[in-house]
Design a protein around this motif. Structure first.
Motif, PDB file in Angstrom:
ATOM      1  N   VAL A  73       6.828  -4.546   9.485  1.00 35.43           N
ATOM      2  CA  VAL A  73       6.246  -3.535   8.614  1.00 35.43           C
ATOM      3  C   VAL A  73       6.573  -2.121   9.090  1.00 35.43           C
ATOM      4  O   VAL A  73       7.057  -1.288   8.306  1.00 35.43           O
ATOM      5  N   PRO A  74       6.347  -1.769  10.379  1.00 38.34           N
ATOM      6  CA  PRO A  74       6.711  -0.409  10.807  1.00 38.34           C
ATOM      7  C   PRO A  74       8.197  -0.109  10.656  1.00 38.34           C
ATOM      8  O   PRO A  74       8.573   1.008  10.262  1.00 38.34           O
ATOM      9  N   MET A 118       8.441   0.743  -3.766  1.00 36.20           N
ATOM     10  CA  MET A 118       7.332  -0.167  -3.494  1.00 36.20           C
ATOM     11  C   MET A 118       7.874  -1.430  -2.842  1.00 36.20           C
ATOM     12  O   MET A 118       8.772  -2.072  -3.382  1.00 36.20           O
ATOM     13  N   VAL A 119       7.340  -1.771  -1.679  1.00 34.13           N
ATOM     14  CA  VAL A 119       7.738  -2.979  -0.959  1.00 34.13           C
ATOM     15  C   VAL A 119       6.548  -3.934  -0.946  1.00 34.13           C
ATOM     16  O   VAL A 119       5.461  -3.578  -0.479  1.00 34.13           O
ATOM     17  N   ALA A 137      -2.716  -6.175   5.688  1.00 37.69           N
ATOM     18  CA  ALA A 137      -2.861  -5.145   4.654  1.00 37.69           C
ATOM     19  C   ALA A 137      -3.214  -3.801   5.266  1.00 37.69           C
ATOM     20  O   ALA A 137      -2.697  -2.748   4.844  1.00 37.69           O
ATOM     21  N   ASP A 138      -4.078  -3.814   6.268  1.00 41.35           N
ATOM     22  CA  ASP A 138      -4.438  -2.560   6.938  1.00 41.35           C
ATOM     23  C   ASP A 138      -3.215  -1.917   7.593  1.00 41.35           C
ATOM     24  O   ASP A 138      -3.034  -0.688   7.532  1.00 41.35           O
ATOM     25  N   LEU A 139      -2.393  -2.723   8.229  1.00 39.31           N
ATOM     26  CA  LEU A 139      -1.178  -2.200   8.864  1.00 39.31           C
ATOM     27  C   LEU A 139      -0.261  -1.569   7.812  1.00 39.31           C
ATOM     28  O   LEU A 139       0.277  -0.467   8.013  1.00 39.31           O
ATOM     29  N   ILE A 140      -0.063  -2.266   6.706  1.00 37.26           N
ATOM     30  CA  ILE A 140       0.815  -1.745   5.648  1.00 37.26           C
ATOM     31  C   ILE A 140       0.271  -0.431   5.101  1.00 37.26           C
ATOM     32  O   ILE A 140       1.025   0.529   4.872  1.00 37.26           O
ATOM     33  N   GLU A 141      -1.037  -0.347   4.932  1.00 37.85           N
ATOM     34  CA  GLU A 141      -1.630   0.883   4.425  1.00 37.85           C
ATOM     35  C   GLU A 141      -1.448   2.021   5.420  1.00 37.85           C
ATOM     36  O   GLU A 141      -1.123   3.158   5.026  1.00 37.85           O
ATOM     37  N   ARG A 142      -1.636   1.744   6.709  1.00 41.15           N
ATOM     38  CA  ARG A 142      -1.441   2.782   7.728  1.00 41.15           C
ATOM     39  C   ARG A 142      -0.011   3.296   7.738  1.00 41.15           C
ATOM     40  O   ARG A 142       0.240   4.478   8.023  1.00 41.15           O
ATOM     41  N   CYS A 183       2.041  -2.048  -1.423  1.00 37.85           N
ATOM     42  CA  CYS A 183       1.952  -3.352  -2.083  1.00 37.85           C
ATOM     43  C   CYS A 183       1.948  -4.469  -1.057  1.00 37.85           C
ATOM     44  O   CYS A 183       2.597  -4.366   0.000  1.00 37.85           O
ATOM     45  N   VAL A 184       1.211  -5.514  -1.375  1.00 37.79           N
ATOM     46  CA  VAL A 184       1.259  -6.748  -0.595  1.00 37.79           C
ATOM     47  C   VAL A 184       1.497  -7.910  -1.554  1.00 37.79           C
ATOM     48  O   VAL A 184       1.187  -7.824  -2.744  1.00 37.79           O
TER      49      VAL A 184
END
Length: 421
Positions: free
Chosen positions: A203-204, A222-223, A238-243, A248-249
């Motif tokens: 993700v990062p 959007m990924v 989801a929290d990691l992606i938002e940070r 999108c998940v």
């Protein structure tokens, strides 16, 4: 529709009288069983029993669609009568409980000894009941806003190879796809949190590429990261992606379950991309399982924003008619006065050549047109693959034949020559 009842429509097959079987179905899925029991008063039945609203007998067939040990033990023979049955259920029996709603309309009915085939075809709910469940938080308008696509179809692709890439290799591919001009990128359903590219690292790496592209061009791609897992892990992902600035998940609906998707919906404001892999096991036998209208109704009550419908002239088993009907289901509000439409995702063997059929079928740009090989395998590279799809959409909207339009669109011409074989 009555405000305190919801309705389900079934296709059944039986050697018995369809009216009798319909009453068995109504009793089995509400307050009764195969015989009246102590405490099952007339007053209770009036309050809690499901009601047979309509029976439409269809053609009979010479052989049963499915095996049935009970009917075999009883020596039952044909004709095997088919009928469409509509049953209404009291909302109060279920309440705002999505797993129990699913168990009510699609539970033990499939095991009934009276039937040699049963399929849940549709599910209709009143507006007051719809309002008790989650709505999509992003939906069609939100996906357009987040991707910056104000008009035209949203063009997406799938990361290929499906598995095997490291986080750095995945990010490099995402960099190229962003530069190619896609609006949307998704993981494959079989790539979630593999050892060679765990989400904590992937993700990062991917979002660094997305942010760099956005800073340079102003375009957010959007990924849809596949976070399919147990519920607590999905919330962490989801929290990691938002940070990291993601939007999108993705989750494999059938394997996560209704409760997990409801928990995820209430936990995050990210778009929920619902992948239906495994749906064929629920739908391919015409006298068994669940049709897409009822299927997507249940998942929309969980709050998903995007739903896969497969693609026209694609590589999977569904007919074009089924794909078109599925897309129309996504565009149709579940109840009056509530805009809960979701974005249909067309995928499976899609390329520039399948665009005209898609446009002709839906007459709408409100969709994700996702192409894996049609973009990544284009002989001119991913950018040419994206261009060929956008050119095909322009041609379709103008009513021009692709071959004619391709005379001044080299990327489309190359796609037709390469994939059209």
């Amino acid at each position: 529709m009555i405000a305190d009842r919801f309705e389900a429509t079934y296709l059944i097959e039986t050697p018995l009288a369809p009216a009798h079987v319909a009453e068995v179905m109504a009793g089995e899925q509400s307050c009764g069983t195969f015989t009246r029991v102590e405490g099952e008063t007339d007053a209770l039945r009036e309050r809690a029993r499901a009601t047979v609203e309509a029976i439409d007998e269809l053609e009979s067939v010479a052989a049963p669609s499915l095996p049935n040990a009970l009917l075999e033990r009883q020596g039952r023979s044909g004709p095997w009568r088919r009928a469409r049955v509509r049953i209404s259920f009291p909302v109060a029996n279920v309440g705002a409980n999505l797993p129990t709603l699913a168990a009510t309309v699609a539970g033990n009915l499939y095991d009934l000894g009276e039937v040699s085939g049963l399929r849940l075809e549709s599910l209709q709910i009143p507006a007051s009941y719809r309002a008790q469940f989650d709505l999509p938080q992003v939906g069609i308008a939100g996906t357009r806003q987040r991707t910056g696509v104000t008009s035209g179809a949203m063009v997406g692709t799938i990361l290929k190879p499906n598995v095997g890439f490291s986080p750095a290799q995945t990010a490099e591919l995402v960099t190229r796809l962003c530069a190619a001009g896609v609006d949307f990128i998704k993981d494959d359903e079989v790539c979630a949190d593999p050892a060679h590219a765990p989400l904590a690292q992937r993700v990062p790496a991917v979002m660094a590429a997305v942010r760099e592209h956005q800073q340079r061009t102003g375009k957010h791609v959007m990924v849809a990261f596949n976070i399919t897992d147990e519920t607590d892990a999905m919330k962490r992902h989801a929290d990691l992606i938002e940070r990291e600035g993601g939007s999108c998940v993705m989750a494999s609906l059938n394997w996560c379950g209704y409760s997990a998707l409801q928990t995820l919906r209430r936990h995050t404001g990210l778009a929920l991309h619902g992948h239906r892999n495994g749906y064929g096991a629920l739908s391919r036998q015409p006298l068994l399982g669940i049709s897409f209208q009822a299927y997507q109704t249940l998942w929309r009550l969980a709050g998903v924003d995007h739903m896969h419908v497969h693609g026209l002239q694609g590589k999977f088993s569904q007919s074009d008619e089924e794909v078109i009907a599925s897309a129309q289901d996504c565009y149709t509000p579940l109840a009056d006065a509530i805009d809960d439409r979701v974005l249909p995702a067309f995928s499976s063997g899609q390329w520039a050549g399948t665009v005209p059929a898609t446009w002709a079928a839906v007459q709408s740009d409100d969709l994700l047109f996702m192409s894996g090989g049609g973009i990544l395998a284009h002989p001119g590279g991913p950018a040419a693959g994206v261009a060929s799809i956008r050119q095909a959409w322009a041609a379709a909207r103008e009513g021009a034949a692709l071959a004619d339009y391709a005379r001044s669109a080299p990327e489309l011409a190359a796609a037709l020559a390469f994939f059209g074989k």
